[in-house]
Scaffold this motif. Structure first.
Motif, PDB file in Angstrom:
ATOM      1  N   THR A  20      -1.580 -25.609  30.612  1.00 34.10           N
ATOM      2  CA  THR A  20      -2.390 -25.271  29.443  1.00 34.10           C
ATOM      3  C   THR A  20      -2.900 -23.830  29.440  1.00 34.10           C
ATOM      4  OG1 THR A  20      -4.365 -26.206  30.511  1.00 34.10           O
ATOM      5  CG2 THR A  20      -3.090 -27.677  29.081  1.00 34.10           C
ATOM      6  N   GLN A  21      -2.385 -23.011  30.330  1.00 36.15           N
ATOM      7  CA  GLN A  21      -2.762 -21.596  30.381  1.00 36.15           C
ATOM      8  C   GLN A  21      -2.221 -20.872  29.146  1.00 36.15           C
ATOM      9  OE1 GLN A  21      -4.235 -18.481  30.677  1.00 36.15           O
ATOM     10  NE2 GLN A  21      -4.566 -19.234  32.748  1.00 36.15           N
ATOM     11  N   ARG A  22      -3.109 -20.211  28.436  1.00 35.64           N
ATOM     12  CA  ARG A  22      -2.720 -19.517  27.206  1.00 35.64           C
ATOM     13  C   ARG A  22      -2.440 -18.024  27.418  1.00 35.64           C
ATOM     14  NH1 ARG A  22      -3.578 -22.213  22.434  1.00 35.64           N
ATOM     15  NH2 ARG A  22      -4.392 -24.302  22.698  1.00 35.64           N
ATOM     16  N   ASP A  23      -2.825 -17.504  28.573  1.00 35.69           N
ATOM     17  CA  ASP A  23      -2.578 -16.092  28.845  1.00 35.69           C
ATOM     18  C   ASP A  23      -1.221 -15.934  29.520  1.00 35.69           C
ATOM     19  OD1 ASP A  23      -5.082 -15.289  27.855  1.00 35.69           O
ATOM     20  OD2 ASP A  23      -6.048 -15.723  29.777  1.00 35.69           O
ATOM     21  N   CYS A  24      -0.676 -14.734  29.440  1.00 34.61           N
ATOM     22  CA  CYS A  24       0.599 -14.428  30.068  1.00 34.61           C
ATOM     23  C   CYS A  24       0.371 -14.088  31.537  1.00 34.61           C
ATOM     24  CB  CYS A  24       1.244 -13.239  29.343  1.00 34.61           C
ATOM     25  SG  CYS A  24       2.921 -12.895  29.891  1.00 34.61           S
ATOM     26  N   PRO A  25       1.159 -14.629  32.427  1.00 30.20           N
ATOM     27  CA  PRO A  25       2.250 -15.567  32.205  1.00 30.20           C
ATOM     28  C   PRO A  25       1.755 -17.009  32.128  1.00 30.20           C
ATOM     29  CG  PRO A  25       2.193 -14.924  34.510  1.00 30.20           C
ATOM     30  CD  PRO A  25       1.097 -14.166  33.812  1.00 30.20           C
ATOM     31  N   GLY A  26       2.278 -17.745  31.202  1.00 30.73           N
ATOM     32  CA  GLY A  26       1.922 -19.144  31.036  1.00 30.73           C
ATOM     33  C   GLY A  26       2.718 -19.751  29.897  1.00 30.73           C
ATOM     34  N   TRP A  27       2.932 -21.061  29.957  1.00 35.73           N
ATOM     35  CA  TRP A  27       3.759 -21.722  28.945  1.00 35.73           C
ATOM     36  C   TRP A  27       3.181 -21.635  27.544  1.00 35.73           C
ATOM     37  CZ3 TRP A  27       3.915 -24.340  33.822  1.00 35.73           C
ATOM     38  CH2 TRP A  27       5.187 -24.348  34.412  1.00 35.73           C
ATOM     39  N   LEU A  28       1.882 -21.591  27.400  1.00 32.18           N
ATOM     40  CA  LEU A  28       1.311 -21.540  26.055  1.00 32.18           C
ATOM     41  C   LEU A  28       1.167 -20.116  25.513  1.00 32.18           C
ATOM     42  CD1 LEU A  28      -1.306 -24.427  26.052  1.00 32.18           C
ATOM     43  CD2 LEU A  28       1.051 -24.404  25.210  1.00 32.18           C
ATOM     44  N   TYR A  29       1.382 -19.111  26.343  1.00 31.74           N
ATOM     45  CA  TYR A  29       1.318 -17.732  25.844  1.00 31.74           C
ATOM     46  C   TYR A  29       2.291 -17.516  24.684  1.00 31.74           C
ATOM     47  CZ  TYR A  29       2.029 -12.720  25.456  1.00 31.74           C
ATOM     48  OH  TYR A  29       2.167 -11.456  24.959  1.00 31.74           O
ATOM     49  N   PRO A  30       3.570 -17.903  24.810  1.00 32.72           N
ATOM     50  CA  PRO A  30       4.475 -17.706  23.664  1.00 32.72           C
ATOM     51  C   PRO A  30       4.005 -18.452  22.407  1.00 32.72           C
ATOM     52  CG  PRO A  30       5.732 -18.163  25.643  1.00 32.72           C
ATOM     53  CD  PRO A  30       4.286 -18.412  25.975  1.00 32.72           C
ATOM     54  N   VAL A  31       3.411 -19.614  22.590  1.00 35.33           N
ATOM     55  CA  VAL A  31       2.903 -20.378  21.445  1.00 35.33           C
ATOM     56  C   VAL A  31       1.807 -19.580  20.746  1.00 35.33           C
ATOM     57  CG1 VAL A  31       1.761 -22.518  20.726  1.00 35.33           C
ATOM     58  CG2 VAL A  31       3.525 -22.583  22.511  1.00 35.33           C
ATOM     59  N   THR A  32       0.917 -18.962  21.526  1.00 35.31           N
ATOM     60  CA  THR A  32      -0.149 -18.162  20.917  1.00 35.31           C
ATOM     61  C   THR A  32       0.412 -16.942  20.187  1.00 35.31           C
ATOM     62  OG1 THR A  32      -0.575 -16.728  22.831  1.00 35.31           O
ATOM     63  CG2 THR A  32      -1.782 -18.839  22.732  1.00 35.31           C
ATOM     64  N   MET A  33       1.634 -16.552  20.552  1.00 36.91           N
ATOM     65  CA  MET A  33       2.283 -15.408  19.913  1.00 36.91           C
ATOM     66  C   MET A  33       3.189 -15.843  18.766  1.00 36.91           C
ATOM     67  SD  MET A  33       1.024 -12.811  21.451  1.00 36.91           S
ATOM     68  CE  MET A  33       2.084 -11.482  20.936  1.00 36.91           C
TER      69      MET A  33
END
Length: 150
Positions: free
Chosen positions: A34-47
């Protein structure tokens, strides 16, 4: 794993959550997921991503494309975590070839309040959905009868 940001490459990415779960570190695995910052799986979703990127930072925080090599916006490698999401988070695991037999054992964790996994097996559609509140876990499944593949 500083601040629960993943630091694996193509080889370690499909293994990290299972490795953490195997030693009981589910909280750490879920924080990675659930990490939203890069690197993390949700980072691309936030972008705004709707596909899996080849690199954690294929798109930079300012919205520009990473000028480095390996900047595909449709690449499976980092998406290998989907297997963990199906087997562990949703709890849908084959116990015989071709999903002839299934194990349903969702593992809610972290801040997740619900999950769903669906799969079309040779025997018919299969699904698991769970929701949780502070006091209740509700699990709904669709399991086809064991029979000859369709």
């Amino acid at each position: 794993m500083e601040d629960h940001r993943i630091a694996t490459g193509f080889v370690g990415t499909p293994l990290i959550c299972d490795a953490l779960a195997s030693v009981g570190a589910y909280d750490t695995a879920y924080r990675l997921l659930t990490q939203r910052d890069c690197p993390g799986w949700l980072y691309p979703v936030t972008m705004g991503a709707t596909t899996i990127w080849e690199r954690w930072d294929s798109l930079l925080p300012d919205g520009t494309v990473n000028p480095g090599e390996m900047t595909s916006f449709n690449h499976y490698a980092l998406g290998a975590v989907a297997d963990f999401l199906h087997r562990v988070v949703a709890g849908l695991t084959p116990t015989a070839p071709g999903y002839r037999r299934l194990r349903i054992a969702p593992r809610p964790g972290g801040d997740l309040t619900h999950a769903t996994a669906e799969l079309h097996t040779p025997y018919g559609p299969t699904s698991v959905t769970w929701t949780r509140t502070e006091t209740t876990l509700t699990v709904t499944t669709t399991i086809p009868p064991a029979q000859s593949p369709k």
